[in-house]
Enzyme design. Sequence first.
Site, short mmCIF file in Angstrom:
data_model
loop_
_atom_site.label_atom_id
_atom_site.label_comp_id
_atom_site.label_asym_id
_atom_site.label_seq_id
_atom_site.Cartn_x
_atom_site.Cartn_y
_atom_site.Cartn_z
N GLU A 40 0.83 -1.20 0.00
CA GLU A 40 0.00 0.00 0.00
C GLU A 40 0.87 1.26 0.00
OE1 GLU A 40 -4.10 -1.18 2.15
OE2 GLU A 40 -2.47 -0.91 3.56
N CYS B 217 -0.48 5.81 9.99
CA CYS B 217 0.76 5.15 10.39
C CYS B 217 0.45 3.83 11.08
CB CYS B 217 1.54 5.98 11.39
SG CYS B 217 1.77 7.66 10.91
N CYS C 214 2.48 -2.31 15.91
CA CYS C 214 2.33 -1.99 14.47
C CYS C 214 1.65 -3.11 13.71
CB CYS C 214 3.69 -1.70 13.86
SG CYS C 214 3.61 -1.29 12.10
N CYS D 274 3.40 8.51 1.02
CA CYS D 274 4.08 7.60 1.95
C CYS D 274 4.21 6.26 1.23
CB CYS D 274 3.24 7.47 3.21
SG CYS D 274 3.82 6.22 4.35
N CYS E 126 7.56 -4.79 15.69
CA CYS E 126 7.16 -3.82 16.72
C CYS E 126 5.77 -4.21 17.23
CB CYS E 126 7.14 -2.41 16.14
SG CYS E 126 8.76 -1.88 15.57
N CYS F 143 7.13 -7.09 7.04
CA CYS F 143 8.23 -6.47 7.78
C CYS F 143 8.67 -7.42 8.89
CB CYS F 143 7.75 -5.14 8.40
SG CYS F 143 9.03 -4.26 9.32
N1 SAH Z 1 10.04 0.69 9.69
C1 SAH Z 1 10.13 2.10 9.66
C2 SAH Z 1 9.06 2.80 8.86
C3 SAH Z 1 7.63 2.31 8.95
S1 SAH Z 1 6.62 2.77 10.31
C4 SAH Z 1 10.18 2.64 11.09
O1 SAH Z 1 10.11 1.86 12.01
O2 SAH Z 1 10.35 3.83 11.27
C5 SAH Z 1 6.36 4.49 10.26
C6 SAH Z 1 6.09 5.06 11.65
O3 SAH Z 1 4.77 4.74 12.13
C7 SAH Z 1 7.05 4.52 12.68
O4 SAH Z 1 7.48 5.53 13.53
C8 SAH Z 1 6.17 3.53 13.42
O5 SAH Z 1 6.68 3.22 14.66
C9 SAH Z 1 4.85 4.27 13.46
N2 SAH Z 1 3.70 3.43 13.77
C10 SAH Z 1 3.58 2.10 13.67
N3 SAH Z 1 2.37 1.68 14.06
C11 SAH Z 1 1.68 2.78 14.40
C12 SAH Z 1 0.35 3.02 14.84
N4 SAH Z 1 -0.52 2.03 14.98
N5 SAH Z 1 -0.02 4.29 15.10
C13 SAH Z 1 0.85 5.30 14.91
N6 SAH Z 1 2.10 5.14 14.46
C14 SAH Z 1 2.52 3.90 14.22
#
Ligand code: SAH
Length: 338
Positions: free
Chosen positions: A89, A330, A116, A102, A113, A109
């Site tokens: 996406e 995000c 996420c 974006c 985390c 991935c």
């Molecule tokens: N892998 C990279 C980029 C992808 S995530 C990274 O870790 O930076 C982009 C951003 O969104 C990251 O800061 C991630 O931690 C955040 N993110 C992930 N899940 C989220 C959520 N449910 N709500 C808000 N931000 C989130």
Amino acid sequence: MRNIYGETIQDLEKYFESIGEKKFKAIQVYEWLYEKKATSFDEFSNLKKEVREQLKKDYCLDKLEVKKRQVDNLTEKYLFRLEDNEFIEAVLMKHDYGLSVCVSSEVGCNMGCAFCESGRLKKVRNLLPHEIVLQIMAIEEIIGMRISSVVIMGIGEPLDNYDNIIKFIKIINHPKGIAIGARHITLSTCGLIPKIKNLSKLNIQINLAISLHAPNDTLRNELMPVNKVYSISDLISTLKEYIAITNRRVTIEYVMLNMVNDTQECAIELAKLLKGMNVYVNLIPYNETSHLKFKKSSKERILKFYDTLKKQGINVTIRKEFGSKISAACGQLRSKEV
Ligand code: SAH
């Protein structure tokens, strides 16, 4: 067969030399692809017929298949189908200063985390440079407008796909390519230290954003498994080096998880950690997903956290919320069709 949208100018120069042609043809190819938006090699009228035929043998011009487009006011989400039937996406955001996209960097991935959604599907494969470039091309074509900035914050960990991401950046940054200025390109990483060190030596002026999300190892280990390999103190000293070498300000991303990392103790600990560094903190309102247990912090808690950082002399902003209605925010992107 290679896809021509994945070639940097240097790649094309090498290619033309290898077939006994002049290097400058690389620029002509870029003009056809990115300025004139040609859809077949037959249109490349300033190249000899035999060169066009050779290009046809060596390259394809295939675009990404747009499987679905969802529109919600200032946000649009695009689902793409890749050649091997995987899905990714990308998200378009309409700011008052222009349009940004974006992009995703991987299918799935591996960073795992806890908060996420994207990481619920383990990494299937890296995206190739053309598959990232074409996310932007497809959106520009559909909306008929130019994209002015790009954030590499979709599905995937960009520094876990380093070589392809650097190629992608070179292609979109080239004045004859999509021509997005380096300062309008932001790469977000969970903190793969060796790759941050490599990046600092490249001498490109992109913005670096670090997903920190916790001010100490105990909490960060729980939220982000990557921290067990690259601890906070190592990450911070790497960032200090990065800033010294590049002279660029770094963004620290901090997602606000209710009662987990949004306490006053966390704010004070975070301020101590970052004191004196050329960084600014971007507080991200958490987007809840149905599969994960975390809750978003209330507005009041976010503002209190913000105030505490400010009082400690830390630059801080709160990220504007985009696209949660269409699950385009995000952490809500997925490599899945439904
Ligand atoms: N892998 C990279 C980029 C992808 S995530 C990274 O870790 O930076 C982009 C951003 O969104 C990251 O800061 C991630 O931690 C955040 N993110 C992930 N899940 C989220 C959520 N449910 N709500 C808000 N931000 C989130």
